[in-house]
Design a protein around this motif. Structure first.
Motif, PDB file in Angstrom:
ATOM      1  N   PHE A  56      44.475 119.866 -18.850  1.00 13.95           N
ATOM      2  CA  PHE A  56      45.729 119.711 -19.585  1.00 13.95           C
ATOM      3  C   PHE A  56      45.444 119.154 -20.974  1.00 13.95           C
ATOM      4  N   TYR A  57      46.311 119.514 -21.892  1.00 17.84           N
ATOM      5  CA  TYR A  57      46.239 118.979 -23.254  1.00 17.84           C
ATOM      6  C   TYR A  57      47.641 118.539 -23.654  1.00 17.84           C
ATOM      7  N   LEU A  58      47.751 117.304 -24.177  1.00 17.91           N
ATOM      8  CA  LEU A  58      49.051 116.749 -24.576  1.00 17.91           C
ATOM      9  C   LEU A  58      48.989 116.409 -26.057  1.00 17.91           C
ATOM     10  N   ASP A  59      49.813 117.113 -26.876  1.00 18.50           N
ATOM     11  CA  ASP A  59      49.756 116.868 -28.315  1.00 18.50           C
ATOM     12  C   ASP A  59      50.669 115.714 -28.720  1.00 18.50           C
ATOM     13  N   ARG A  60      50.630 115.354 -29.999  1.00 21.00           N
ATOM     14  CA  ARG A  60      51.365 114.182 -30.485  1.00 21.00           C
ATOM     15  C   ARG A  60      52.876 114.357 -30.345  1.00 21.00           C
ATOM     16  N   ASN A  61      53.341 115.601 -30.318  1.00 27.09           N
ATOM     17  CA  ASN A  61      54.774 115.858 -30.198  1.00 27.09           C
ATOM     18  C   ASN A  61      55.273 115.762 -28.760  1.00 27.09           C
ATOM     19  N   GLY A  62      54.342 115.584 -27.810  1.00 29.32           N
ATOM     20  CA  GLY A  62      54.747 115.519 -26.414  1.00 29.32           C
ATOM     21  C   GLY A  62      54.737 116.863 -25.713  1.00 29.32           C
ATOM     22  N   ASP A  63      54.172 117.885 -26.348  1.00 27.96           N
ATOM     23  CA  ASP A  63      54.062 119.197 -25.700  1.00 27.96           C
ATOM     24  C   ASP A  63      52.825 119.207 -24.812  1.00 27.96           C
ATOM     25  N   LEU A  64      53.020 119.612 -23.566  1.00 27.40           N
ATOM     26  CA  LEU A  64      51.953 119.599 -22.562  1.00 27.40           C
ATOM     27  C   LEU A  64      51.492 121.030 -22.305  1.00 27.40           C
ATOM     28  N   TYR A  65      50.181 121.243 -22.371  1.00 27.16           N
ATOM     29  CA  TYR A  65      49.601 122.569 -22.158  1.00 27.16           C
ATOM     30  C   TYR A  65      48.658 122.512 -20.958  1.00 27.16           C
ATOM     31  N   GLN A  66      48.650 123.598 -20.141  1.00 29.44           N
ATOM     32  CA  GLN A  66      47.688 123.707 -19.038  1.00 29.44           C
ATOM     33  C   GLN A  66      46.718 124.830 -19.338  1.00 29.44           C
ATOM     34  N   LEU A  67      45.412 124.498 -19.328  1.00 30.62           N
ATOM     35  CA  LEU A  67      44.370 125.474 -19.619  1.00 30.62           C
ATOM     36  C   LEU A  67      43.587 125.880 -18.384  1.00 30.62           C
ATOM     37  N   VAL A  68      43.519 124.997 -17.382  1.00 26.84           N
ATOM     38  CA  VAL A  68      42.750 125.266 -16.175  1.00 26.84           C
ATOM     39  C   VAL A  68      43.588 124.835 -14.968  1.00 26.84           C
ATOM     40  N   GLN A 110      54.026 111.071 -26.428  1.00 29.42           N
ATOM     41  CA  GLN A 110      52.959 111.188 -25.433  1.00 29.42           C
ATOM     42  C   GLN A 110      53.119 110.151 -24.325  1.00 29.42           C
ATOM     43  N   ALA A 111      53.392 108.902 -24.710  1.00 28.29           N
ATOM     44  CA  ALA A 111      53.548 107.850 -23.710  1.00 28.29           C
ATOM     45  C   ALA A 111      54.709 108.145 -22.777  1.00 28.29           C
ATOM     46  N   THR A 112      55.791 108.706 -23.317  1.00 29.28           N
ATOM     47  CA  THR A 112      56.961 109.019 -22.496  1.00 29.28           C
ATOM     48  C   THR A 112      56.648 110.133 -21.502  1.00 29.28           C
ATOM     49  N   VAL A 113      55.961 111.178 -21.960  1.00 29.57           N
ATOM     50  CA  VAL A 113      55.598 112.276 -21.057  1.00 29.57           C
ATOM     51  C   VAL A 113      54.683 111.779 -19.949  1.00 29.57           C
ATOM     52  N   LEU A 114      53.670 110.985 -20.306  1.00 27.91           N
ATOM     53  CA  LEU A 114      52.731 110.514 -19.287  1.00 27.91           C
ATOM     54  C   LEU A 114      53.409 109.611 -18.262  1.00 27.91           C
ATOM     55  N   ALA A 115      54.336 108.760 -18.715  1.00 30.29           N
ATOM     56  CA  ALA A 115      55.037 107.876 -17.778  1.00 30.29           C
ATOM     57  C   ALA A 115      55.813 108.677 -16.746  1.00 30.29           C
ATOM     58  N   ASP A 116      56.300 109.849 -17.126  1.00 33.28           N
ATOM     59  CA  ASP A 116      57.085 110.674 -16.211  1.00 33.28           C
ATOM     60  C   ASP A 116      56.222 111.638 -15.406  1.00 33.28           C
ATOM     61  N   TRP A 117      55.296 112.312 -16.093  1.00 29.76           N
ATOM     62  CA  TRP A 117      54.579 113.421 -15.471  1.00 29.76           C
ATOM     63  C   TRP A 117      53.352 112.986 -14.678  1.00 29.76           C
ATOM     64  N   LEU A 118      52.639 111.976 -15.182  1.00 26.46           N
ATOM     65  CA  LEU A 118      51.386 111.593 -14.542  1.00 26.46           C
ATOM     66  C   LEU A 118      51.566 111.160 -13.086  1.00 26.46           C
ATOM     67  N   PRO A 119      52.560 110.311 -12.744  1.00 30.08           N
ATOM     68  CA  PRO A 119      52.721 109.960 -11.327  1.00 30.08           C
ATOM     69  C   PRO A 119      52.955 111.172 -10.429  1.00 30.08           C
TER      70      PRO A 119
END
Length: 655
Positions: A56-68, A110-119
């Motif tokens: 995964f790649y997460l840019d500064r705007n909070g857009d999350l990309y999946q590559l693998v 980025q911090a907001t996306v990770l707080a929601d998506w990572l768990p």
């Protein structure tokens, strides 16, 4: 941002990218930082010669990309020390790349996306937050897996609160400016949209002693984010960023022993490491810097709530003193008396070592000691603890200010020339209205710290003593067993409610002067015939609290009836108006006339109590004392190795 809004954007064919995991299960998540702009990073990852291919790649705007696909292996981590051995991490890791100069410098999005998506990602792979990691280089130059928690987003993003900046008065703006400088002294950054900053401002925790930075505390599959302040270390579990908890509350107000394990012990050790690392960035550290429960300075600092160490434990250049600087005070002892422990704040200013020890204390601020400086003089008067800076010159809201940061407050002087305290200024509205959220599963120590059991009201307790089943005396440091009660303490006003309120001022050292009529109202002369043989008892007459006097008489009679008086070799005192030894803020139970000491020579404070059969042992006396409501100080295992207060007996429950 809701969970439904965090959706990964597919890049290429993730199900075909990467390599096979070769049967290895997904066992951890590794975050890496990539300074490249997002477009360049995504293009580089898709190149056949890419050095890094994250899942995964997460840019500064909070857009999350999946590559693998997470069922396949990315690459670029290589080998690292994990769980004590060298592993190929690519086979077992999910790799998350973040557009950032460092993993501690994420954008709010980025911090907001990770707080929601990572768990949710972790749940999908049956992983815990303790399995989220970063790579760090050890002193041998090897890559090593280290726990990682993303920086918290703003409270509004993390907890649904609305904390927009309110209109502030000039005094509130001055508080913000002074607080910003205060945080900067140990590498921290004030953010009044984040939980730790708001909690600090609301609850007056003293100056930050370090930044809130990785690594977090990882224990029993859980991860704890923390930050250390002069008066407390605060923490949250996992991504419950607004559920701020307190190490002081976890330990309780009356620490009978340093915890040997669990979250509380891990946070104590982490607080020391964090504070000392921040100190080392300002001035070189001398001496030993690890936390040791069996070191007198560390035990005393924890008992007296002095905060973590800001210096190593070292010997002064003239070899005269062992010294360690803590947030709240400097502890020292002459090298000729290495088992001692003295407080700089209680040292006579006319003594030869006074100026020398203040000079040692100022080293942690990286500035020379100037005893005539008005900021220093005012800090002494207000008992503000250790200086964390020299006198600084700042422009705040267009006006010039001089200020100096101390552990317990920041002093400032404006254009009118008057030195004032930052704590007296009004806080902004977002600080005043802050309340931490309850934790879903509050952290508890793995080995609970013994806490006092509140006794029933005196009038409701049966006078029939309970039998303490200790069995025959044996030569065992764990004999006799603990009773089913604990001492009276100041928790919830328990001791004062039962024994009366003592008003006092310090006399010298540990000694105090009682300034109200408490002694006349509560102390009586008690005749103990069994003590008449000791010259320091005035023919067996001692002062004791009226509530405990009858039990004291019955105790000594019971020891005589059991044929045990020959074990009492010395009587070393009862009522003594003083604070707890090495804790200048808390009254000893000796001050309340509910405690007495015997056989002190063989059962010294902070030493293992004499064993059954050894000269001076009092262990054989303890079961009867427990049966009659007296607690034995030998049951306090201060350092996990048997250090206690074996001379000490104190009344605890009415029986």
């Amino acid at each position: 941002m809701s969970s439904a809004e965090v959706q990964a954007i597919t890049v290429g064919r993730p199900d075909r990218a990467g390599r096979s995991r070769a049967g290895s299960p997904t066992a951890l998540v590794v975050a890496v930082a990539d300074e490249q702009p997002a477009a360049a990073a995504l293009a580089a990852y898709q190149s056949v010669e890419a050095a890094m291919l994250p899942h995964f790649y997460l840019d500064r705007n909070g857009d999350l990309y999946q590559l693998v696909s997470t069922t396949r292996a990315g690459h670029g981590l290589g080998r690292a020390i994990w769980r004590g051995r060298s592993h190929n991490l690519d086979r077992v890791a999910v790799i998350i790349s973040l557009e950032a100069p460092a993993l501690t410098d994420l954008s709010e999005a980025q911090a907001t996306v990770l707080a929601d998506w990572l768990p949710r990602l972790l749940v999908q792979h049956d992983l815990l937050l303790a399995d989220v990691s970063r790579l760090a280089t050890d002193i041998l130059g090897r890559n090593r897996v280290q726990p990682y928690l993303p920086p918290p987003p703003s409270v509004a993003s993390a907890d649904g609160l609305l904390l927009g900046r309110s209109v502030r008065s000039p005094e509130q703006e001055l508080w913000v400016g002074l607080a910003t400088v205060t945080w900067r002294q140990r590498g921290a950054q004030l953010r009044l949209n984040q939980a730790f900053s708001l909690h600090w401002g609301k609850f007056d925790l003293g100056a930050p002693l370090a930044a809130n930075e990785p690594p977090p505390v990882a224990l029993d599959g859980k991860t704890y984010n923390f930050q250390v302040f002069a008066r407390d270390t605060i923490f949250n579990e996992g991504t419950q960023y607004a559920a701020v908890q307190s190490l002081a509350n976890l330990l309780g107000p009356d620490i009978g022993a340093i915890p040997t394990g669990g979250v509380s012990r891990a946070l104590i050790e982490a607080s020391y490491r964090s504070a000392l690392k921040a100190s080392a960035a300002r001035a070189p550290l001398e001496g030993k810097t690890e936390f040791r429960a069996d070191w007198r300075f560390h035990f005393v600092a924890l008992q007296a709530n002095l905060g973590p160490a800001l210096s190593g434990n070292y010997v002064t250049a003239d070899r005269a003193f062992a010294v360690q600087v803590f947030a709240g005070d400097t502890l020292y002892t002459p090298m000729s008396r290495q088992s001692g422990c003295f407080f700089l704040s209680l040292t006579d200013p006319t003594s030869p070592q006074y100026a020398q020890l203040w000079a040692e204390t100022y080293k942690v601020a990286g500035v020379p000691y100037n005893p005539t400086d008005p900021f220093h003089q005012r800090a002494l008067e207000l008992k503000l603890g250790t200086p964390l800076s020299g006198v600084l010159h700042e422009t705040i809201n267009g006006a010039p200010y001089d200020l100096q940061v101390f552990a317990y407050d920041t002093l400032y002087r404006g254009p009118d020339g008057v030195i004032r305290r930052m704590s007296e200024l009004p806080r902004p509205a977002e600080v005043q209205t802050w309340q931490p959220r309850p934790a879903v599963a509050p952290a508890q120590p793995a080995q609970p710290v013994p806490q006092p059991a509140a006794p029933a009201p005196v009038s409701s307790i049966s006078t029939a003593p309970e039998v303490v089943r200790a069995g025959p005396p044996r030569r065992d440091p764990n004999w006799p067993p603990m009773p089913d009660f604990n001492i009276l303490t100041d928790r919830n006003g328990q001791r004062e409610r039962i024994l009366g309120k003592i008003e006092w001022v310090r006399k010298s050292g540990d000694d105090i002067t009682i300034t109200n009529d408490w002694a006349a109202q509560n102390l009586i002369e008690v005749s103990i015939p069994q003590l008449a043989r000791f010259r320091n008892t005035n023919g067996g007459q001692i002062k004791f609290h009226r509530l405990a006097a009858d039990q004291l008489r019955r105790l000594w009679q019971a020891w005589e009836d059991a044929g045990l008086l020959h074990l009492v070799l010395t009587f070393d005192g009862a009522w003594w108006p003083r604070t707890i030894r090495n804790n200048p803020t808390t009254l000893s139970n000796h001050a309340y006339g509910t405690a007495f000491d015997i056989n002190a020579q063989w059962n010294a404070f902070y030493k293992p109590a004499a064993l059954v059969g050894d000269r001076g042992s009092v262990r054989e006396l303890v079961p009867i004392a427990n049966a009659l409501g007296f607690f034995w100080g030998g049951h306090w295992n201060y350092d996990g190795r048997g250090a206690s207060d074996g001379m000490h007996f104190e009344w605890a429950v009415a029986r």
